[in-house]
Design an enzyme around this catalytic site. Structure first.
Site, PDB file in Angstrom:
ATOM      1  N   LYS A  13     -17.905 -35.579  24.534  1.00 17.19           N
ATOM      2  CA  LYS A  13     -18.427 -35.820  25.888  1.00 17.19           C
ATOM      3  C   LYS A  13     -18.410 -37.308  26.226  1.00 17.19           C
ATOM      4  O   LYS A  13     -17.990 -37.696  27.305  1.00 17.19           O
ATOM      5  CB  LYS A  13     -19.873 -35.303  26.029  1.00 17.19           C
ATOM      6  CG  LYS A  13     -20.032 -33.814  25.814  1.00 17.19           C
ATOM      7  CD  LYS A  13     -21.449 -33.350  26.119  1.00 17.19           C
ATOM      8  CE  LYS A  13     -22.523 -33.938  25.225  1.00 17.19           C
ATOM      9  NZ  LYS A  13     -22.453 -33.521  23.803  1.00 17.19           N
ATOM     10  N   ARG A  88     -30.173 -30.369  28.474  1.00  8.54           N
ATOM     11  CA  ARG A  88     -30.007 -29.856  27.110  1.00  8.54           C
ATOM     12  C   ARG A  88     -30.688 -28.502  26.938  1.00  8.54           C
ATOM     13  O   ARG A  88     -30.599 -27.910  25.891  1.00  8.54           O
ATOM     14  CB  ARG A  88     -30.684 -30.782  26.106  1.00  8.54           C
ATOM     15  CG  ARG A  88     -29.949 -32.034  25.685  1.00  8.54           C
ATOM     16  CD  ARG A  88     -28.717 -31.772  24.874  1.00  8.54           C
ATOM     17  NE  ARG A  88     -28.598 -32.509  23.635  1.00  8.54           N
ATOM     18  CZ  ARG A  88     -28.158 -33.760  23.519  1.00  8.54           C
ATOM     19  NH1 ARG A  88     -27.799 -34.450  24.563  1.00  8.54           N
ATOM     20  NH2 ARG A  88     -28.059 -34.312  22.323  1.00  8.54           N
ATOM     21  N   ARG A 127     -17.858 -40.080  12.691  1.00  7.19           N
ATOM     22  CA  ARG A 127     -17.959 -40.878  13.912  1.00  7.19           C
ATOM     23  C   ARG A 127     -18.501 -42.291  13.640  1.00  7.19           C
ATOM     24  O   ARG A 127     -19.465 -42.462  12.901  1.00  7.19           O
ATOM     25  CB  ARG A 127     -18.899 -40.135  14.861  1.00  7.19           C
ATOM     26  CG  ARG A 127     -19.053 -40.764  16.199  1.00  7.19           C
ATOM     27  CD  ARG A 127     -19.418 -39.736  17.202  1.00  7.19           C
ATOM     28  NE  ARG A 127     -20.830 -39.375  17.169  1.00  7.19           N
ATOM     29  CZ  ARG A 127     -21.382 -38.576  18.075  1.00  7.19           C
ATOM     30  NH1 ARG A 127     -20.665 -38.063  19.046  1.00  7.19           N
ATOM     31  NH2 ARG A 127     -22.656 -38.278  17.998  1.00  7.19           N
ATOM     32  N   ARG A 160     -24.257 -43.876  13.596  1.00 14.61           N
ATOM     33  CA  ARG A 160     -25.573 -43.583  14.165  1.00 14.61           C
ATOM     34  C   ARG A 160     -26.487 -42.957  13.119  1.00 14.61           C
ATOM     35  O   ARG A 160     -26.044 -42.168  12.309  1.00 14.61           O
ATOM     36  CB  ARG A 160     -25.415 -42.609  15.341  1.00 14.61           C
ATOM     37  CG  ARG A 160     -24.980 -43.278  16.612  1.00 14.61           C
ATOM     38  CD  ARG A 160     -24.593 -42.316  17.680  1.00 14.61           C
ATOM     39  NE  ARG A 160     -25.433 -41.138  17.789  1.00 14.61           N
ATOM     40  CZ  ARG A 160     -25.305 -40.229  18.749  1.00 14.61           C
ATOM     41  NH1 ARG A 160     -24.376 -40.385  19.676  1.00 14.61           N
ATOM     42  NH2 ARG A 160     -26.081 -39.178  18.787  1.00 14.61           N
ATOM     43  N   ARG A 171     -29.031 -30.747  14.576  1.00 16.79           N
ATOM     44  CA  ARG A 171     -28.596 -30.932  15.973  1.00 16.79           C
ATOM     45  C   ARG A 171     -27.702 -29.786  16.426  1.00 16.79           C
ATOM     46  O   ARG A 171     -27.766 -29.350  17.568  1.00 16.79           O
ATOM     47  CB  ARG A 171     -27.879 -32.286  16.123  1.00 16.79           C
ATOM     48  CG  ARG A 171     -28.858 -33.451  16.055  1.00 16.79           C
ATOM     49  CD  ARG A 171     -28.148 -34.768  15.815  1.00 16.79           C
ATOM     50  NE  ARG A 171     -27.295 -35.136  16.914  1.00 16.79           N
ATOM     51  CZ  ARG A 171     -26.192 -35.870  16.785  1.00 16.79           C
ATOM     52  NH1 ARG A 171     -25.811 -36.285  15.585  1.00 16.79           N
ATOM     53  NH2 ARG A 171     -25.486 -36.174  17.841  1.00 16.79           N
TER      54      ARG A 171
HETATM   55  P1  AMP Z   1     -26.808 -37.546  22.049  1.00 15.00           P
HETATM   56  O1  AMP Z   1     -26.357 -38.954  21.929  1.00 15.00           O
HETATM   57  O2  AMP Z   1     -26.610 -36.982  23.426  1.00 15.00           O
HETATM   58  O3  AMP Z   1     -26.225 -36.653  20.971  1.00 15.00           O
HETATM   59  O4  AMP Z   1     -28.399 -37.539  21.808  1.00 15.00           O
HETATM   60  C1  AMP Z   1     -28.985 -38.009  20.609  1.00 15.00           C
HETATM   61  C2  AMP Z   1     -30.406 -37.480  20.493  1.00 15.00           C
HETATM   62  O5  AMP Z   1     -31.182 -37.922  21.618  1.00 15.00           O
HETATM   63  C3  AMP Z   1     -30.532 -35.961  20.512  1.00 15.00           C
HETATM   64  O6  AMP Z   1     -30.339 -35.382  19.236  1.00 15.00           O
HETATM   65  C4  AMP Z   1     -31.954 -35.788  21.033  1.00 15.00           C
HETATM   66  O7  AMP Z   1     -32.902 -36.075  20.017  1.00 15.00           O
HETATM   67  C5  AMP Z   1     -32.064 -36.902  22.062  1.00 15.00           C
HETATM   68  N1  AMP Z   1     -31.633 -36.451  23.410  1.00 15.00           N
HETATM   69  C6  AMP Z   1     -30.528 -36.854  24.107  1.00 15.00           C
HETATM   70  N2  AMP Z   1     -30.469 -36.254  25.302  1.00 15.00           N
HETATM   71  C7  AMP Z   1     -31.554 -35.440  25.370  1.00 15.00           C
HETATM   72  C8  AMP Z   1     -32.059 -34.537  26.353  1.00 15.00           C
HETATM   73  N3  AMP Z   1     -31.411 -34.323  27.515  1.00 15.00           N
HETATM   74  N4  AMP Z   1     -33.210 -33.868  26.075  1.00 15.00           N
HETATM   75  C9  AMP Z   1     -33.869 -34.069  24.915  1.00 15.00           C
HETATM   76  N5  AMP Z   1     -33.448 -34.883  23.950  1.00 15.00           N
HETATM   77  C10 AMP Z   1     -32.306 -35.582  24.146  1.00 15.00           C
END
Ligand code: AMP
Length: 215
Positions: A13, A88, A127, A160, A171
């Site tokens: 994404k 999400r 990654r 990360r 996740r």
């Molecule tokens: P991402 O970079 O989008 O994979 O997000 C990393 C982490 O941030 C996720 O595993 C969640 O803990 C948190 N996170 C990101 N976006 C959301 C969201 N829309 N709602 C809740 N937690 C989020």
């Protein structure tokens, strides 16, 4: 153009969002990036979010929704936006619909980058991200020319915290139970576009552009 990018962690994404913002000149709103910035700044919001992120769980809606609402109200979102990693779960999707209808800015499409769950593990463990410019690499599929160094700007690459194996499993479970139901949610609204996420970055990008033109 107002678009939600769906897809499991590691589906690409962020990479595709970066190409879309370059071409269409609209902002990418990544809740993951906003939350990581809040954690780095040690703000109250960041302190609240960190433990959830470290465990691979979703940060509570109350934290995320305020952040998104504030971002969508900024002038650069008037021309459109790409939401990456938000919504999400179904309650976030409903809250987003309410926010956008009160701003008179309905969504044009929800684009799902579809990658089989088995392939995602390798994508996520491999990654790496540039600490200076945010460029992304993968040590299995898209290596930098020199190990640990960004091809574009020479910045150092990092992994990360939540791209470690145990957190990744969590996740992906969270994605299956809480985020995948959004496929049905957006199908019901006639906004859902499924893109095959196996292919080169450019192939996937061109499928996304075709889907958006048809939207
Ligand atoms: P991402 O970079 O989008 O994979 O997000 C990393 C982490 O941030 C996720 O595993 C969640 O803990 C948190 N996170 C990101 N976006 C959301 C969201 N829309 N709602 C809740 N937690 C989020």
């Amino acid at each position: 153009m107002r678009v939600v990018l769906l897809g499991a962690p590691g589906a690409g994404k962020g990479t595709q969002a970066k190409k879309l913002i370059e071409e269409f000149g609209i902002p990418q709103i990544s809740t993951g990036d906003l939350l990581r910035a809040a954690v780095a700044s040690k703000s109250d919001l960041g302190v609240q979010a960190k433990s959830f992120m470290d465990r691979g769980e979703l940060v509570p809606d109350s934290v995320v929704l305020g952040m998104v609402q504030q971002r969508l109200g900024q002038p650069d979102c008037q021309k459109g936006f790409i939401l990456d990693g938000f919504p999400r779960n179904t309650s976030q999707a409903e809250a987003l619909d309410n926010m956008l209808s009160s701003m008179n800015m309905p969504l044009n499409a929800a684009v799902d980058i579809d990658v089989p769950l088995d392939d995602l593990m390798k994508r996520l463990t491999g990654r790496r991200t540039c600490s200076s410019c945010g460029q992304m690499y993968n040590i299995y599929f898209n290596k930098p020319k020199s190990e640990g160094v960004c091809d574009k700007c020479g910045g150092s690459l990092f992994q990360r915290d939540d791209d470690k194996e145990d957190t990744i499993k969590k996740r992906l479970d969270v994605y299956t139970s809480q985020t995948a139901p959004l496929i049905g949610y957006y199908k019901n609204k006639g906004l859902y576009k499924c893109i095959n996420g196996n292919g080169s970055i450019d192939e996937i990008y061109s499928s996304i552009c075709s889907a958006l033109k048809a939207a």
